[in-house]
Design a protein around this motif. Structure first.
Motif, PDB file in Angstrom:
ATOM      1  N   ILE A  62       0.849  -1.181   0.000  1.00 34.65           N
ATOM      2  CA  ILE A  62       0.000   0.000   0.000  1.00 34.65           C
ATOM      3  C   ILE A  62       0.892   1.240   0.000  1.00 34.65           C
ATOM      4  CG2 ILE A  62      -1.911   1.178   1.132  1.00 34.65           C
ATOM      5  CD1 ILE A  62      -2.558  -1.678   0.281  1.00 34.65           C
ATOM      6  N   LEU A  63       0.679   2.125  -0.960  1.00 32.15           N
ATOM      7  CA  LEU A  63       1.429   3.367  -1.050  1.00 32.15           C
ATOM      8  C   LEU A  63       0.491   4.550  -0.801  1.00 32.15           C
ATOM      9  CD1 LEU A  63       3.557   2.814  -4.293  1.00 32.15           C
ATOM     10  CD2 LEU A  63       4.179   2.277  -1.941  1.00 32.15           C
ATOM     11  N   LYS A  64       0.978   5.512  -0.030  1.00 34.92           N
ATOM     12  CA  LYS A  64       0.261   6.774   0.154  1.00 34.92           C
ATOM     13  C   LYS A  64       1.299   7.876   0.086  1.00 34.92           C
ATOM     14  CE  LYS A  64      -2.785   9.358   3.260  1.00 34.92           C
ATOM     15  NZ  LYS A  64      -3.450   9.386   4.588  1.00 34.92           N
ATOM     16  N   ALA A  65       1.104   8.832  -0.803  1.00 31.32           N
ATOM     17  CA  ALA A  65       2.159   9.801  -1.050  1.00 31.32           C
ATOM     18  C   ALA A  65       1.602  11.204  -1.258  1.00 31.32           C
ATOM     19  CB  ALA A  65       2.974   9.391  -2.279  1.00 31.32           C
ATOM     20  N   LYS A  66       2.470  12.164  -1.008  1.00 31.97           N
ATOM     21  CA  LYS A  66       2.178  13.564  -1.291  1.00 31.97           C
ATOM     22  C   LYS A  66       3.476  14.203  -1.770  1.00 31.97           C
ATOM     23  CE  LYS A  66       0.574  17.884   0.860  1.00 31.97           C
ATOM     24  NZ  LYS A  66       0.107  18.497   2.137  1.00 31.97           N
ATOM     25  N   PHE A  67       3.438  14.865  -2.946  1.00 29.62           N
ATOM     26  CA  PHE A  67       4.638  15.439  -3.525  1.00 29.62           C
ATOM     27  C   PHE A  67       4.441  16.926  -3.778  1.00 29.62           C
ATOM     28  CE2 PHE A  67       4.642  10.984  -4.878  1.00 29.62           C
ATOM     29  CZ  PHE A  67       5.915  10.597  -4.497  1.00 29.62           C
ATOM     30  N   ASP A  68       5.505  17.691  -3.584  1.00 34.46           N
ATOM     31  CA  ASP A  68       5.486  19.092  -3.980  1.00 34.46           C
ATOM     32  C   ASP A  68       5.523  19.169  -5.506  1.00 34.46           C
ATOM     33  OD1 ASP A  68       8.609  19.726  -4.746  1.00 34.46           O
ATOM     34  OD2 ASP A  68       8.399  18.200  -3.199  1.00 34.46           O
ATOM     35  N   PRO A  69       5.195  20.318  -6.107  1.00 40.74           N
ATOM     36  CA  PRO A  69       5.133  20.406  -7.573  1.00 40.74           C
ATOM     37  C   PRO A  69       6.431  20.004  -8.261  1.00 40.74           C
ATOM     38  CG  PRO A  69       4.071  22.317  -6.588  1.00 40.74           C
ATOM     39  CD  PRO A  69       4.706  21.565  -5.457  1.00 40.74           C
ATOM     40  N   GLU A  70       7.573  20.365  -7.685  1.00 38.49           N
ATOM     41  CA  GLU A  70       8.847  20.067  -8.329  1.00 38.49           C
ATOM     42  C   GLU A  70       9.051  18.569  -8.502  1.00 38.49           C
ATOM     43  OE1 GLU A  70      13.646  20.746  -7.499  1.00 38.49           O
ATOM     44  OE2 GLU A  70      12.137  21.734  -6.249  1.00 38.49           O
ATOM     45  N   ARG A  71       8.705  17.792  -7.483  1.00 43.17           N
ATOM     46  CA  ARG A  71       8.862  16.340  -7.555  1.00 43.17           C
ATOM     47  C   ARG A  71       7.630  15.667  -8.156  1.00 43.17           C
ATOM     48  NH1 ARG A  71      11.494  18.492  -3.487  1.00 43.17           N
ATOM     49  NH2 ARG A  71      13.585  17.735  -2.931  1.00 43.17           N
ATOM     50  N   GLY A  72       6.478  16.284  -7.968  1.00 43.48           N
ATOM     51  CA  GLY A  72       5.246  15.674  -8.455  1.00 43.48           C
ATOM     52  C   GLY A  72       5.063  15.785  -9.956  1.00 43.48           C
ATOM     53  N   ALA A  73       5.550  16.887 -10.550  1.00 44.30           N
ATOM     54  CA  ALA A  73       5.333  17.098 -11.983  1.00 44.30           C
ATOM     55  C   ALA A  73       5.930  15.986 -12.840  1.00 44.30           C
ATOM     56  CB  ALA A  73       5.884  18.464 -12.399  1.00 44.30           C
ATOM     57  N   PRO A  74       7.214  15.606 -12.648  1.00 40.31           N
ATOM     58  CA  PRO A  74       7.738  14.525 -13.492  1.00 40.31           C
ATOM     59  C   PRO A  74       7.042  13.199 -13.263  1.00 40.31           C
ATOM     60  CG  PRO A  74       9.335  15.149 -11.807  1.00 40.31           C
ATOM     61  CD  PRO A  74       8.264  16.176 -11.785  1.00 40.31           C
ATOM     62  N   ILE A  75       6.593  12.946 -12.026  1.00 43.35           N
ATOM     63  CA  ILE A  75       5.867  11.711 -11.747  1.00 43.35           C
ATOM     64  C   ILE A  75       4.555  11.695 -12.521  1.00 43.35           C
ATOM     65  CG2 ILE A  75       4.705  10.369  -9.935  1.00 43.35           C
ATOM     66  CD1 ILE A  75       6.785  11.489  -7.968  1.00 43.35           C
ATOM     67  N   LYS A  76       3.824  12.807 -12.454  1.00 45.48           N
ATOM     68  CA  LYS A  76       2.525  12.887 -13.128  1.00 45.48           C
ATOM     69  C   LYS A  76       2.690  12.781 -14.641  1.00 45.48           C
ATOM     70  CE  LYS A  76      -1.701  15.695 -13.082  1.00 45.48           C
ATOM     71  NZ  LYS A  76      -1.891  16.006 -14.507  1.00 45.48           N
ATOM     72  N   VAL A  77       3.668  13.503 -15.185  1.00 44.81           N
ATOM     73  CA  VAL A  77       3.874  13.485 -16.635  1.00 44.81           C
ATOM     74  C   VAL A  77       4.264  12.094 -17.109  1.00 44.81           C
ATOM     75  CG1 VAL A  77       5.367  14.336 -18.485  1.00 44.81           C
ATOM     76  CG2 VAL A  77       4.422  15.935 -16.826  1.00 44.81           C
ATOM     77  N   ALA A  78       5.174  11.441 -16.365  1.00 45.74           N
ATOM     78  CA  ALA A  78       5.635  10.113 -16.776  1.00 45.74           C
ATOM     79  C   ALA A  78       4.496   9.099 -16.740  1.00 45.74           C
ATOM     80  CB  ALA A  78       6.777   9.659 -15.874  1.00 45.74           C
ATOM     81  N   LEU A  79       3.704   9.109 -15.667  1.00 42.85           N
ATOM     82  CA  LEU A  79       2.605   8.150 -15.554  1.00 42.85           C
ATOM     83  C   LEU A  79       1.547   8.409 -16.625  1.00 42.85           C
ATOM     84  CD1 LEU A  79       2.148   7.922 -11.672  1.00 42.85           C
ATOM     85  CD2 LEU A  79       3.249   6.277 -13.187  1.00 42.85           C
ATOM     86  N   GLU A  80       1.223   9.680 -16.845  1.00 39.50           N
ATOM     87  CA  GLU A  80       0.205   9.987 -17.850  1.00 39.50           C
ATOM     88  C   GLU A  80       0.689   9.625 -19.250  1.00 39.50           C
ATOM     89  OE1 GLU A  80      -0.686  14.099 -17.237  1.00 39.50           O
ATOM     90  OE2 GLU A  80      -2.215  13.684 -15.711  1.00 39.50           O
ATOM     91  N   ALA A  81       1.991   9.852 -19.530  1.00 37.61           N
ATOM     92  CA  ALA A  81       2.525   9.498 -20.838  1.00 37.61           C
ATOM     93  C   ALA A  81       2.497   7.994 -21.051  1.00 37.61           C
ATOM     94  CB  ALA A  81       3.957  10.022 -20.974  1.00 37.61           C
ATOM     95  N   PHE A  82       2.827   7.242 -19.999  1.00 37.27           N
ATOM     96  CA  PHE A  82       2.814   5.788 -20.105  1.00 37.27           C
ATOM     97  C   PHE A  82       1.393   5.293 -20.356  1.00 37.27           C
ATOM     98  CE2 PHE A  82       2.850   1.414 -18.899  1.00 37.27           C
ATOM     99  CZ  PHE A  82       4.133   0.971 -19.170  1.00 37.27           C
ATOM    100  N   VAL A  83       0.431   5.810 -19.605  1.00 37.21           N
ATOM    101  CA  VAL A  83      -0.956   5.377 -19.776  1.00 37.21           C
ATOM    102  C   VAL A  83      -1.462   5.752 -21.164  1.00 37.21           C
ATOM    103  CG1 VAL A  83      -3.320   5.760 -18.987  1.00 37.21           C
ATOM    104  CG2 VAL A  83      -1.506   5.399 -17.323  1.00 37.21           C
TER     105      VAL A  83
END
Length: 465
Positions: A214-235
């Motif tokens: 189980i993962l629960k996370a919160k990221f600031d924009p600097e770290r969250g942006a590449p995560i969001k972009v990478a996951l959305e691009a993969f999907v």
């Protein structure tokens, strides 16, 4: 306020005339859109009518009035509780309508003369039915937050511009506009906010009693942006690949799997995943990729996943295996699928826990070998999924089969087809050598009693032999 009630009555009559006695089902598209517009305007005019009433209820229920408070006389602690109960809404909604009413009502000065509303542009838009209380509240909240630092003139100009933009976008889109407006009004306030976000970042991991991570996370924009972009691009790539398979190769074999509906291919069954499931798969694949990287800037040199199992269980296909770092055991079927990945080291144990096979480098397919297999198979050799969605599968297994890590013993498979091959009795046969070899898939008897080989790889698209 009287104008709001008049307009509400007019809109209600117009809606009644449009509807007549006809049911909603099957109503003409133009009429349906017109009615939807009327309902939206009705809601906004109701908010305009309710806001001053809510503000006056709050004024007559001030805490300093004590027992003379209107809300207390009605049996409620305060005006917000009274409004929530009598209108059947939430306390948050009641708080919002009171806030809007107080911010848009004329202010009574000590001299007894009325002054303009604290937010006159919002008041005018609300009264005209251009915006409702949710948009009004969002604008008011942001402007009040920056009022002291931005100055009265800048706030007034921002309010005018925001009220002009508010009627078009959804509330979510308006919030994005407000974020940018706040950064313009208070640029010095952006950095402290980002510092707070960075300080609040976290990622918690724990296992449940079934072994799921189980993962629960919160990221600031600097770290969250590449995560969001990478996951959305993969999907997005997965969805495009699914559409391509359905249009071109989705029915190339007509091979069903236990998870598939009748007549549905294994690839199509995999594509029934929800977006959250696809995002979870994307994160797992990215982590697998990182484990296989040898980039000098990555601080995980030597980190890998070890799957431990007994030789007897491996050969019999029964029992269980364990994964280093996770407490719950997994099935041998899961261990087999994981061990085919180049970033997973299988630790096969014999009697007395003797290590029989660590899956050393000579057991793992190299990058050059995978490129050669990609040339031969063109992606998943069975369903045609893109190369990026495949892993190299050993046709003849390690110690059990004496399998070797060469092109004649490797095949590219996606996860869905890999599952079928491992768990459902499919066999693979390679005829020829190198990238010009032929790949055949032989179904189990319960799929085809004659076990007729089915051609895979790039060869299945050849129109001449």
């Amino acid at each position: 306020m009287n104008d709001s009630f008049t307009r509400i009555s007019e809109l209600a009559c117009e809606a009644r005339e449009l509807m007549g006695s006809a049911p909603v089902e099957g109503i003409a598209s133009a009429t349906l859109m017109r009615l939807n517009d009327i309902v939206g305007r009705l809601r906004r005019h109701l908010d305009a009518a309710h806001a001053p009433l809510a503000a006056e209820l709050a004024r007559q229920s001030r805490p300093e009035l004590g027992a003379d408070s209107l809300a207390r006389k009605q049996g409620f602690r305060n005006a917000k509780k009274l409004i929530a109960a009598t209108t059947g809404t939430t306390l948050g909604e009641a708080t919002r309508i009171v806030q809007v009413g107080e911010a848009t009502a004329p202010r009574r000065q000590l001299s007894g003369v009325d002054a303009p509303a604290r937010h006159p542009h919002v008041a005018a838009a609300l009264d005209a039915g251009a915006i409702g209380s949710p948009a009004a509240s969002a604008i008011i909240t942001m402007l009040d937050r920056v009022a002291l630092r931005a100055g009265a003139d800048a706030v007034a100009e921002a309010e005018r511009l925001l009220v002009e933009k508010a009627p078009g976008p959804s509330l979510e889109d308006l919030q994005r506009i407000l974020q940018r407006a706040e950064a313009w009004l208070d640029p010095d306030g952006v950095a402290p906010s980002e510092d707070e976000l960075r300080a609040d970042r976290y990622l918690h991991m724990h296992e449940d009693r079934f072994g799921a991570l189980i993962l629960k996370a919160k990221f600031d924009p600097e770290r969250g942006a590449p995560i969001k972009v990478a996951l959305e691009a993969f999907v997005a790539a997965e969805l495009r690949a699914a559409r391509d398979r359905e249009a071109n190769t989705g029915a190339a074999f007509g091979l069903g799997s236990p998870a598939s509906a009748p007549g549905e291919t294994a690839g199509a069954a995999a594509d029934r995943r929800t977006i959250p499931q696809m995002q979870a798969d994307a994160l797992a694949i990215m982590c697998e990729h990182v484990l296989g990287c040898e980039h000098r800037d990555l601080p995980i040199g030597g980190a890998t996943v070890v799957v431990r199992m007994n030789l007897e269980d491996l050969e019999a296909g029964t029992g269980h295996a364990t994964i280093d770092g996770l407490a719950a055991p997994v099935s041998i079927a899961t261990a087999r699928r994981m061990a085919a990945d180049a970033q997973i080291i299988p630790c096969v144990l014999g009697g007395e826990s003797e290590i029989l096979d660590w899956g050393r480098a000579k057991r793992l397919f190299t990058r050059a070998q995978k490129l050669a297999l990609a040339e031969r198979d063109g992606g998943c050799a069975r369903c045609g999924a893109p190369i990026s969605h495949t892993k190299v599968h050993h046709i003849h297994w390690w110690r059990r089969d004496g399998g070797r890590t060469d092109l004649g013993n490797g095949v590219l498979l996606c996860d869905g087809c890999h599952h079928d091959v491992h768990d459902n009795g499919w066999e693979i046969r390679i005829e020829g050598v190198g990238v010009s070899a032929w790949v055949w898939f032989i179904p189990p008897p319960w799929v085809d009693p004659d076990r007729t080989p089915q051609l895979g790889g790039r060869r299945r698209f050849d129109w001449v032999t």
